[in-house]
Write a protein that holds these residues in place. Structure first.
Motif, PDB file in Angstrom:
ATOM      1  N   GLY A 140      94.546  -4.155 -38.210  1.00 47.12           N
ATOM      2  CA  GLY A 140      93.866  -3.361 -37.138  1.00 47.12           C
ATOM      3  C   GLY A 140      95.271  -2.795 -36.472  1.00 47.12           C
ATOM      4  N   ILE A 141      94.894  -1.654 -35.705  1.00 47.53           N
ATOM      5  CA  ILE A 141      95.968  -1.068 -34.727  1.00 47.53           C
ATOM      6  C   ILE A 141      96.060  -1.675 -33.609  1.00 47.53           C
ATOM      7  CG2 ILE A 141      96.445   1.130 -33.652  1.00 47.53           C
ATOM      8  CD1 ILE A 141      95.166   2.545 -35.777  1.00 47.53           C
ATOM      9  N   THR A 172     101.521  -0.868 -35.454  1.00 46.00           N
ATOM     10  CA  THR A 172     101.414  -1.715 -36.520  1.00 46.00           C
ATOM     11  C   THR A 172     102.381  -3.040 -36.354  1.00 46.00           C
ATOM     12  OG1 THR A 172     102.946  -0.494 -37.838  1.00 46.00           O
ATOM     13  CG2 THR A 172     100.814  -0.156 -38.241  1.00 46.00           C
ATOM     14  N   ASN A 173     103.175  -3.180 -35.285  1.00 48.24           N
ATOM     15  CA  ASN A 173     104.052  -4.292 -35.245  1.00 48.24           C
ATOM     16  C   ASN A 173     104.560  -4.666 -33.855  1.00 48.24           C
ATOM     17  OD1 ASN A 173     106.495  -2.739 -34.763  1.00 48.24           O
ATOM     18  ND2 ASN A 173     106.590  -2.172 -36.887  1.00 48.24           N
ATOM     19  N   SER A 223     104.630   1.980 -28.090  1.00 52.47           N
ATOM     20  CA  SER A 223     103.645   2.437 -27.267  1.00 52.47           C
ATOM     21  C   SER A 223     103.024   1.582 -26.380  1.00 52.47           C
ATOM     22  CB  SER A 223     102.375   2.944 -27.996  1.00 52.47           C
ATOM     23  OG  SER A 223     101.980   2.012 -29.005  1.00 52.47           O
ATOM     24  N   HIS A 224     103.486   0.343 -26.238  1.00 47.94           N
ATOM     25  CA  HIS A 224     103.166  -0.668 -25.257  1.00 47.94           C
ATOM     26  C   HIS A 224     104.210  -1.592 -24.982  1.00 47.94           C
ATOM     27  CE1 HIS A 224      99.005   0.390 -26.094  1.00 47.94           C
ATOM     28  NE2 HIS A 224      99.194   0.403 -27.318  1.00 47.94           N
ATOM     29  N   ILE A 225     104.472  -1.793 -23.782  1.00 45.39           N
ATOM     30  CA  ILE A 225     105.619  -2.764 -23.378  1.00 45.39           C
ATOM     31  C   ILE A 225     105.098  -3.512 -22.229  1.00 45.39           C
ATOM     32  CG2 ILE A 225     107.940  -3.047 -22.380  1.00 45.39           C
ATOM     33  CD1 ILE A 225     108.673  -0.116 -23.527  1.00 45.39           C
ATOM     34  N   GLY A 266      95.203  -6.983 -28.471  1.00 43.87           N
ATOM     35  CA  GLY A 266      94.089  -6.154 -28.574  1.00 43.87           C
ATOM     36  C   GLY A 266      93.896  -5.366 -29.584  1.00 43.87           C
ATOM     37  N   LEU A 267      93.178  -5.261 -30.622  1.00 41.76           N
ATOM     38  CA  LEU A 267      93.214  -4.415 -31.665  1.00 41.76           C
ATOM     39  C   LEU A 267      92.076  -3.727 -31.879  1.00 41.76           C
ATOM     40  CD1 LEU A 267      94.285  -7.304 -34.637  1.00 41.76           C
ATOM     41  CD2 LEU A 267      95.837  -5.710 -33.039  1.00 41.76           C
ATOM     42  N   SER A 268      92.275  -2.584 -32.632  1.00 43.59           N
ATOM     43  CA  SER A 268      91.079  -1.666 -32.894  1.00 43.59           C
ATOM     44  C   SER A 268      89.835  -1.912 -33.865  1.00 43.59           C
ATOM     45  CB  SER A 268      91.831  -0.540 -33.727  1.00 43.59           C
ATOM     46  OG  SER A 268      92.341  -0.813 -35.004  1.00 43.59           O
TER      47      SER A 268
END
Length: 337
Positions: free
Chosen positions: A133-134, A112-113, A95-97, A150-152
């Motif tokens: 965290g997510i 999660t990774n 979901s993130h690049i 950056g985490l939830s």
């Protein structure tokens, strides 16, 4: 007759303004994934694109579908350079690049990774898991060794993969939505649901500047020479700051009641800021004045209902064109007038 003339004048003015606000005439486009992408990043000069395709995504299945997994693409030569495949054994959705400032490395993340890739060699540098965290956003330094997450759970975590050093930045009181790391890995910018964005030192964790908003901060950007920063919230406040003094330079001027950015990047010289939105708008702003210079509408995903095109990334190429990369699996180049 006077009333009719007024209506005609208003109609003509409206059409004229609409033409000024939007343009759908791209100069070049690359349809790299017909079924769409879950994430799509550009290199700083828009030469390369890295995107993730998930099986059974939005569009109707066709024979021309791109294989599921990570793909590294050369937009200048219009060809795939490397097929990396799945990030993990579960084929989790990426979901993130983010591609590093020097275009050599990239970091990709699921919830999660995260994994680091050597784009020049076409190999994986490793996979790391996060358990507390997510992952909501991620960035990487030019040497491919420092990563910022950056985490939830309200943490912004700086990790040096070479030494194993881990620094947890705990100033945020709620979810961290967006992060940005300087190219040398020495400075970080983080923003979250607590209405604050912080500019801080990754070696000491010391806050250098604090930028407060009225609503949740959801998009950040650092100018590559350390001159400016963008902080934008979920309402209608987007500010450009002088990072040396911490003073506000400008506020982005928009007539919209709500202006949410899904991506943002400064030009190399800092004169311009490019932004993309979840609704497919691509915008070019003057940094010092905050005035919008140009606006374009990206191509939506074919056969999808409703038609969608989240702008995942924006950049300026060597031909001085704004290039956008979207969830439709399409990159488009827009000529700056």
């Amino acid at each position: 007759m006077r009333a009719i003339s007024q209506y005609i004048a208003i109609f003509v003015i409206t059409l004229t303004l609409s033409g000024c606000f939007f343009s759908n005439s791209d100069q070049q486009r690359w349809e790299v994934a017909t079924q769409g992408t879950t994430s799509f990043a550009l290199s700083r000069d828009a030469r390369f694109g890295l995107f993730f395709v998930k099986k059974g995504s939005n569009a109707i299945n066709t024979d021309s579908e791109t294989k599921s997994g990570l793909h590294f693409w050369d937009l200048v030569d219009n060809k795939e350079l490397t097929y990396f495949g799945a990030q993990d054994q579960h084929d989790s959705t990426v979901s993130h690049i983010t591609i590093s400032d020097n275009s050599r490395f990239a970091v990709t993340a699921t919830q999660t990774n995260f994994a680091v890739w050597d784009l020049g060699m076409g190999i994986s540098e490793g996979l790391w898991s996060i358990s507390d965290g997510i992952i909501r956003d991620i960035d990487i330094a030019s040497n491919g060794q420092q990563v910022l997450l950056g985490l939830s759970n309200g943490k912004a975590i700086y990790i040096d993969l070479a030494t194993g050093r881990r620094l947890e930045f705990l100033a945020h009181r709620e979810k961290v939505n967006s992060v940005a790391l300087s190219a040398n890995g020495k400075f970080a910018l983080s923003g979250g649901n607590d209405h604050f964005a912080y500019f801080w030192d990754t070696q000491t964790g010391q806050i250098l500047h604090a930028f407060e908003h009225e609503k949740r901060v959801n998009r950040l950007a650092l100018q590559r020479d350390g001159k400016y920063a963008l902080t934008a919230d979920g309402g209608n406040e987007a500010f450009i700051w002088n990072l040396k003094t911490g003073e506000k330079i400008s506020k982005l001027r928009t007539f919209a009641r709500q202006q949410v950015f899904s991506s943002a990047r400064f030009s190399d010289d800092g004169h311009y800021l490019m932004t993309g939105s979840p609704s497919g708008s691509v915008m070019l702003w003057d940094t010092l004045s905050g005035k919008k210079q140009e606006q374009w509408r990206s191509e939506p995903l074919k056969d999808a209902r409703p038609p969608t095109a989240v702008v995942y990334d924006v950049a300026i190429d060597k031909k001085q064109r704004v290039v956008s990369a979207t969830s439709a699996g399409i990159a488009q180049a827009w000529l700056i007038e």
